[in-house]
Design a protein around this motif. Structure first.
Motif, mmCIF file in Angstrom:
data_model
loop_
_atom_site.group_PDB
_atom_site.id
_atom_site.type_symbol
_atom_site.label_atom_id
_atom_site.label_comp_id
_atom_site.label_asym_id
_atom_site.label_seq_id
_atom_site.Cartn_x
_atom_site.Cartn_y
_atom_site.Cartn_z
ATOM 1 N N SER B 49 0.850 -1.333 0.013
ATOM 2 C CA SER B 49 0.023 -0.094 0.150
ATOM 3 C C SER B 49 0.888 1.359 0.011
ATOM 4 O O SER B 49 0.394 2.323 0.029
ATOM 5 N N GLY B 50 2.059 0.994 0.107
ATOM 6 C CA GLY B 50 2.927 2.214 -0.079
ATOM 7 C C GLY B 50 3.331 2.694 1.654
ATOM 8 O O GLY B 50 3.952 4.003 1.699
ATOM 9 N N LYS B 51 3.338 1.905 2.366
ATOM 10 C CA LYS B 51 3.795 2.190 3.898
ATOM 11 C C LYS B 51 5.298 2.910 3.862
ATOM 12 O O LYS B 51 5.426 4.048 4.391
ATOM 13 N N THR B 52 6.294 2.048 3.293
ATOM 14 C CA THR B 52 7.627 2.316 3.284
ATOM 15 C C THR B 52 7.777 3.502 2.345
ATOM 16 O O THR B 52 8.581 4.636 2.719
ATOM 17 N N ALA B 53 7.407 3.787 1.362
ATOM 18 C CA ALA B 53 7.561 5.094 0.510
ATOM 19 C C ALA B 53 7.149 6.193 1.199
ATOM 20 O O ALA B 53 7.653 7.257 1.191
ATOM 21 N N PHE B 54 5.683 6.144 1.791
ATOM 22 C CA PHE B 54 5.249 7.140 2.744
ATOM 23 C C PHE B 54 6.253 7.710 3.684
ATOM 24 O O PHE B 54 6.477 8.587 3.975
ATOM 25 N N LEU B 55 6.621 6.559 4.413
ATOM 26 C CA LEU B 55 7.492 6.823 5.634
ATOM 27 C C LEU B 55 8.626 7.486 5.203
ATOM 28 O O LEU B 55 9.582 8.395 5.899
ATOM 29 N N GLU B 56 9.352 6.877 4.149
ATOM 30 C CA GLU B 56 10.582 7.477 3.999
ATOM 31 C C GLU B 56 10.532 8.942 3.565
ATOM 32 O O GLU B 56 11.362 9.728 3.735
ATOM 33 N N THR B 77 13.636 -10.117 5.346
ATOM 34 C CA THR B 77 14.482 -8.997 4.745
ATOM 35 C C THR B 77 14.599 -7.714 5.454
ATOM 36 O O THR B 77 13.843 -7.347 6.207
ATOM 37 N N GLU B 78 15.770 -6.873 5.237
ATOM 38 C CA GLU B 78 15.959 -5.725 5.672
ATOM 39 C C GLU B 78 15.861 -4.614 4.834
ATOM 40 O O GLU B 78 16.313 -3.673 5.159
ATOM 41 N N ASN B 79 15.074 -5.180 3.549
ATOM 42 C CA ASN B 79 15.001 -3.948 2.557
ATOM 43 C C ASN B 79 14.306 -2.892 3.134
ATOM 44 O O ASN B 79 14.732 -1.705 2.656
ATOM 45 N N ASP B 80 13.362 -2.805 3.821
ATOM 46 C CA ASP B 80 12.544 -1.652 4.160
ATOM 47 C C ASP B 80 13.382 -0.748 5.127
ATOM 48 O O ASP B 80 13.334 0.271 4.812
ATOM 49 N N ALA B 81 14.369 -1.298 6.051
ATOM 50 C CA ALA B 81 15.086 -0.376 6.850
ATOM 51 C C ALA B 81 16.276 0.352 6.001
ATOM 52 O O ALA B 81 16.405 1.390 6.275
ATOM 53 N N GLU B 125 6.544 1.020 11.403
ATOM 54 C CA GLU B 125 5.849 0.267 10.234
ATOM 55 C C GLU B 125 5.517 -0.947 10.668
ATOM 56 O O GLU B 125 6.442 -1.862 10.778
ATOM 57 N N ASN B 126 4.249 -1.690 10.785
ATOM 58 C CA ASN B 126 3.926 -2.862 10.962
ATOM 59 C C ASN B 126 4.132 -3.610 9.657
ATOM 60 O O ASN B 126 4.105 -3.119 8.581
ATOM 61 N N VAL B 127 4.150 -4.891 9.896
ATOM 62 C CA VAL B 127 4.070 -6.039 8.783
ATOM 63 C C VAL B 127 2.810 -5.768 7.888
ATOM 64 O O VAL B 127 1.895 -5.390 8.407
ATOM 65 N N GLY B 128 3.122 -5.873 6.660
ATOM 66 C CA GLY B 128 2.122 -5.555 5.758
ATOM 67 C C GLY B 128 0.935 -6.757 6.044
ATOM 68 O O GLY B 128 1.038 -7.742 5.399
ATOM 69 N N ASN B 129 -0.500 -6.352 6.580
ATOM 70 C CA ASN B 129 -1.298 -7.335 6.812
ATOM 71 C C ASN B 129 -2.688 -6.455 7.414
ATOM 72 O O ASN B 129 -2.228 -5.648 8.066
ATOM 73 N N ALA B 205 3.398 9.969 -1.978
ATOM 74 C CA ALA B 205 4.767 10.067 -1.647
ATOM 75 C C ALA B 205 5.340 10.562 -3.039
ATOM 76 O O ALA B 205 6.425 11.129 -2.939
ATOM 77 N N LYS B 206 4.944 10.131 -4.233
ATOM 78 C CA LYS B 206 5.785 10.325 -5.215
ATOM 79 C C LYS B 206 5.479 11.895 -5.901
ATOM 80 O O LYS B 206 6.551 12.504 -6.035
ATOM 81 N N THR B 207 4.326 12.385 -5.624
ATOM 82 C CA THR B 207 4.185 13.842 -6.239
ATOM 83 C C THR B 207 4.266 14.650 -5.169
ATOM 84 O O THR B 207 4.376 15.952 -5.306
#
Lengths: 230, 230
Positions: B49-56, B77-81, B125-129, B205-207
């Protein structure tokens, strides 16, 4: 991480019993599908990956040529069954309440008043969830995991268990790929990293892209020799 | 539906104990946040849903003016961190393994070597669920539920519990609204049906659309009087 939650081992043990019983029921379902000559396919994905739109399209395309039906799981609402019923195929909603996955017993109950001998293909749309459905065998012949182009290419790496539990991956909403700058190579590489050799389809229920190829695949699976007498 | 699974009541009972213990730890966390003057906000949503993009984006915008940090949960994964660390804010990944939600004890452990007195805002940021995180209080002051325009307007009706557990809804990826023919009126009506009076933000988060308004909201929450001595 779980050092502060000593009840967990007991929880795991109880869950194991639930799973074991699920597998017994799933085995019986698989046997019923085989005897009736029904190809049963389930769909798992995150909520909003387009399972219902995809399934409505597939049911609509298959309906004139095959005896198709669908079961659809959700925590609440009969919205998805109403959408799928537009295909004219028989559809039944399974409301799970607070349970985040379908279980074999739910499929068993839902099929009680259906004669499987009158079916060629049965689709089972699971609750939208990339975790809970992983462990529950529903007796299906094929499990499809859907991943929309809008979700991010690293989902297979983050949810390896569900990708491992599935047979085939389907990349949905391909019509939006350019708008979200979807990196198809990265997505496919991540799928292969988690599940080497996994077959991947890319399609759009909206534009119809990739549907012919997918239907061809389904028909080839249908055509496989079944048990004698089926 | 559950008539074939007699173990369920025992499972529920065990889960109740886990939840009860979670609430004790969550209460202690909330007290620590209050004493340190930290506004703690968590994000829940479907995967993708874009949690990580939003939070970044939020961390990057807040970092020059506030002492911000983030904890991020994933099964693997540690991708989001790594993504969030690009904001320069301190970030810690919590790997949950097969657990489909964060628990208060995980937050407690992750914060062990952080001095909360050096923080103004903590994001979790919680687990996507859209199911599992509903029942677990993490001691946060605010819970945001994110819903992307690509997911379908009926998600609040299908996952009422998670929307009920949240304080504020955020509609993400607004830049894609036209491409997916997002029906904003329907989405908002469904949110209000499940959680009357819920505040809703719509942003990208993009625009950058809608971010100023959201940051204003966060700052107004920060500015609320805290306990004496904070």
């Amino acid at each position: 991480m779980r050092s502060d939650t000593p009840q967990i081992p007991r929880l795991v043990e109880v869950r194991k019993n639930v799973l074991k019983q699920n597998d017994v029921i799933a085995r019986a379902l698989r046997e019923r599908f085989r005897e009736a000559g029904v190809l049963a396919a389930s769909l798992v994905s995150s909520p909003g990956s387009g399972k219902t739109a995809f399934l409505e399209k597939i049911l609509t395309l298959l309906y004139p040529r095959y005896r198709v039906a669908a079961l659809v799981g959700d925590l609440a609402t009969e919205n998805d069954a109403a959408r799928l019923a537009r295909s004219r195929a028989p559809v039944k909603q399974i409301i799970t309440g607070t349970v985040c996955h379908l279980e074999a017993a739910m499929i068993h109950s839902a099929l009680e008043d259906w004669n499987l001998n009158n079916l060629d293909l049965l689709f089972i749309e699971n609750v939208g969830n990339l975790v809970c459905p992983s462990s529950y065998d529903l007796g299906e012949d094929l499990r499809f995991v859907l991943l929309s182009v809008t979700e991010g290419e690293d989902k297979p790496l983050k949810y390896p268990t569900i990708f491992n539990s599935a047979d085939v991956a389907i990349i949905t909403k391909s019509d939006l790929a350019a708008a979200v700058e979807f990196d198809e190579t990265a997505a496919k590489r991540n799928i292969q990293a988690v599940r080497p050799g996994m077959q991947v389809f890319k399609l759009s229920a909206k534009t119809g892209e990739g549907l012919t190829e997918f239907l061809g695949f389904l028909e080839s699976r249908r055509a496989r020799p079944r048990a004698a007498g089926a």
